[in-house]
Design a protein around this motif. Sequence first.
Motif, mmCIF file in Angstrom:
data_model
loop_
_atom_site.group_PDB
_atom_site.id
_atom_site.type_symbol
_atom_site.label_atom_id
_atom_site.label_comp_id
_atom_site.label_asym_id
_atom_site.label_seq_id
_atom_site.Cartn_x
_atom_site.Cartn_y
_atom_site.Cartn_z
ATOM 1 N N SER A 1 0.839 -1.195 0.000
ATOM 2 C CA SER A 1 0.000 0.000 0.000
ATOM 3 C C SER A 1 0.873 1.243 0.000
ATOM 4 C CB SER A 1 -0.928 0.019 1.218
ATOM 5 O OG SER A 1 -0.185 0.203 2.411
ATOM 6 N N SER A 2 0.295 2.325 -0.504
ATOM 7 C CA SER A 2 0.948 3.630 -0.506
ATOM 8 C C SER A 2 -0.120 4.665 -0.821
ATOM 9 C CB SER A 2 2.068 3.694 -1.562
ATOM 10 O OG SER A 2 2.615 5.006 -1.638
ATOM 11 N N SER A 3 0.183 5.928 -0.579
ATOM 12 C CA SER A 3 -0.733 7.002 -0.981
ATOM 13 C C SER A 3 -0.356 7.574 -2.337
ATOM 14 C CB SER A 3 -0.710 8.126 0.066
ATOM 15 O OG SER A 3 0.591 8.692 0.153
ATOM 16 N N ARG A 4 0.747 7.076 -2.915
ATOM 17 C CA ARG A 4 1.248 7.643 -4.164
ATOM 18 C C ARG A 4 1.168 6.617 -5.292
ATOM 19 N NH1 ARG A 4 5.786 12.195 -2.999
ATOM 20 N NH2 ARG A 4 5.004 12.894 -0.978
ATOM 21 N N LEU B 1 -5.426 5.984 0.983
ATOM 22 C CA LEU B 1 -6.292 7.152 1.076
ATOM 23 C C LEU B 1 -7.679 6.882 0.495
ATOM 24 C CD1 LEU B 1 -3.838 10.048 0.108
ATOM 25 C CD2 LEU B 1 -4.428 9.194 2.389
ATOM 26 N N ASP B 2 -7.800 5.778 -0.210
ATOM 27 C CA ASP B 2 -9.076 5.375 -0.800
ATOM 28 C C ASP B 2 -9.946 4.736 0.288
ATOM 29 O OD1 ASP B 2 -11.189 4.219 -2.179
ATOM 30 O OD2 ASP B 2 -9.944 3.500 -3.830
ATOM 31 N N ASP B 3 -11.166 5.260 0.469
ATOM 32 C CA ASP B 3 -12.063 4.742 1.502
ATOM 33 C C ASP B 3 -12.391 3.270 1.307
ATOM 34 O OD1 ASP B 3 -12.123 7.221 2.709
ATOM 35 O OD2 ASP B 3 -13.974 7.858 1.723
ATOM 36 N N LYS B 4 -12.219 2.772 0.070
ATOM 37 C CA LYS B 4 -12.596 1.395 -0.239
ATOM 38 C C LYS B 4 -11.438 0.408 -0.107
ATOM 39 C CE LYS B 4 -15.238 0.469 -3.699
ATOM 40 N NZ LYS B 4 -14.357 -0.069 -4.725
ATOM 41 N N TRP B 5 -10.277 0.866 0.328
ATOM 42 C CA TRP B 5 -9.127 -0.020 0.245
ATOM 43 C C TRP B 5 -9.282 -1.254 1.134
ATOM 44 C CZ3 TRP B 5 -5.214 -2.203 3.100
ATOM 45 C CH2 TRP B 5 -4.991 -1.727 4.395
ATOM 46 N N LEU B 6 -9.938 -1.115 2.288
ATOM 47 C CA LEU B 6 -10.120 -2.256 3.172
ATOM 48 C C LEU B 6 -11.024 -3.317 2.532
ATOM 49 C CD1 LEU B 6 -10.592 -0.482 6.624
ATOM 50 C CD2 LEU B 6 -8.596 -1.769 5.845
ATOM 51 N N SER B 7 -12.157 -2.875 1.998
ATOM 52 C CA SER B 7 -13.070 -3.826 1.358
ATOM 53 C C SER B 7 -12.448 -4.417 0.093
ATOM 54 C CB SER B 7 -14.407 -3.154 1.041
ATOM 55 O OG SER B 7 -14.226 -2.036 0.179
ATOM 56 N N ASP B 8 -11.679 -3.598 -0.638
ATOM 57 C CA ASP B 8 -10.991 -4.113 -1.830
ATOM 58 C C ASP B 8 -9.971 -5.188 -1.452
ATOM 59 O OD1 ASP B 8 -12.455 -2.428 -3.428
ATOM 60 O OD2 ASP B 8 -10.838 -0.957 -3.708
ATOM 61 N N ALA B 9 -9.253 -4.962 -0.356
ATOM 62 C CA ALA B 9 -8.243 -5.922 0.081
ATOM 63 C C ALA B 9 -8.888 -7.230 0.518
ATOM 64 C CB ALA B 9 -7.407 -5.334 1.212
ATOM 65 N N SER C 1 -4.350 3.903 12.175
ATOM 66 C CA SER C 1 -4.418 2.967 11.050
ATOM 67 C C SER C 1 -4.207 1.529 11.502
ATOM 68 C CB SER C 1 -3.384 3.336 9.984
ATOM 69 O OG SER C 1 -2.068 3.226 10.497
ATOM 70 N N LEU C 2 -3.721 1.325 12.732
ATOM 71 C CA LEU C 2 -3.568 -0.031 13.247
ATOM 72 C C LEU C 2 -4.910 -0.755 13.256
ATOM 73 C CD1 LEU C 2 -1.887 -2.279 14.536
ATOM 74 C CD2 LEU C 2 -2.230 -1.174 16.748
ATOM 75 N N ASN C 3 -5.986 -0.056 13.578
ATOM 76 C CA ASN C 3 -7.301 -0.691 13.596
ATOM 77 C C ASN C 3 -7.741 -1.129 12.200
ATOM 78 O OD1 ASN C 3 -8.033 -0.628 16.407
ATOM 79 N ND2 ASN C 3 -8.115 1.591 16.216
ATOM 80 N N GLN C 4 -7.290 -0.404 11.168
ATOM 81 C CA GLN C 4 -7.580 -0.844 9.805
ATOM 82 C C GLN C 4 -6.861 -2.151 9.506
ATOM 83 O OE1 GLN C 4 -6.360 2.522 7.392
ATOM 84 N NE2 GLN C 4 -8.442 3.338 7.383
#
Length: 332
Positions: A189-192, A211-219, A237-240
Amino acid sequence: MKAITLASQQESKLLFTDVKSRELLPGEVRVNIKAAALNHRDEWCRKGLYPNIQDGIVLGSDGAGIVAEIGAEVDADWLQKEVIINPALNWGENQQVQSASFEILGMPRNGTLAESVIIPADRLHEKPAHMTWEEAGALPLAGLTAFRALTYHGDIQAGQNLLVTGFGGGVAQFAVQFGLALGANVSTSSSRPEKLERAKVLGVSNTFNYLDDKWLSDAIEAIGGFDLIIDSAVGNSLNQLIQVVKPGGKIVFYGATRGNPTELDARKIFWNQLKIMGTTMGSDLDFKNMISLVCEKKIQPIIDQVFKFDQAKEAFDRMRDGKQTGKIVLVP
C-alpha cells in the motif's frame, strides 16, 4: 577527511566539513567508503528527535567500501577487501532482543557519511558480488530490519499472504523484495500511485491506495485476509490493519510514524487470536542470513537517487518530504 556531521547551529542542521580521524584500536578496521545511504534515523537525528544527540558526530549507518587499514588482532585477509558494514553494534547473545548496550552506527559514534569510518572488524561482511557499490551501501540497516520482521517475527512461509504498508521507504521495499524471494503472495500500500506502479514491476500481486475509503473492502475481496502485515505507521491505522489480517495472523511494526493509536479494537485482537509485535534492526545472525538470501536470490536494492556528499541537504530534504522510492544514496 571530509564528512557530514550534525550541526544544530546550522540552518540545515548539517555540516559538510573536515573531521580529524584517529588511530585504530585493537580489533578495529578503517573502511574507505564507496557509497553510503540515508535512513529515517538520520533525519530524526537532524531534527533532534533521537537519543544521545551530539553535535559534530558523523551521521550515517549504511555503508560499503574497501578495508584500507587494520588494527592489531584483526585477520590480515580483510585488508583491501570489498565489504559491506553491519551497523548494529553490541546486539548480544539473545536472539529475542538486543542487549542494554546495543547501539547503531552513526549516533552516538561516528557513522558512514564520511570518506572513511572506523568500526570493529566483526561488523564486516564481504560485499555481495552482484551488487554495485550504491546497492551494497543501501542494504544494511533497512535490509536487516525488514529481514528480521519477515523471518524472525513474521515467520513468513511460501504461499502466505503478505501486506507491506507504505511502499517507497527503505524497509518497505526490502520487505517486498524479500517476501517475493521467499515465495509469499505480496501486496503493498501507498498514498502515491507512482510508487504502487513501481511495486507492480517488482511482481507485487495487489496494490492499495490507503487514502481510498474502499481499500479495506478491496483488500478483503481480493485477498480474503493477510497472514502477515509489516507496518511502520501504527497510529489509528492499526485498527484498519486489524480488519484485514486473518484470524491467527500477525502484525509486525518497526516504527510508529503516526504515533500511538487513540483507541484499539481489543475485542477483535483477542477473538481472532492476533499477534501484534514490535521489532527493530536485527541480530548478527539475522544479518548473516539476510546476506545469504540476498546473494542466493541476487536481490538488488532499489536506488531512488544518488547524491554527492556536498549535496547532503538536498538528499536529507528529499527523504524528509517522502519523495523517494527506494534508497537515497550518497557518495564521496
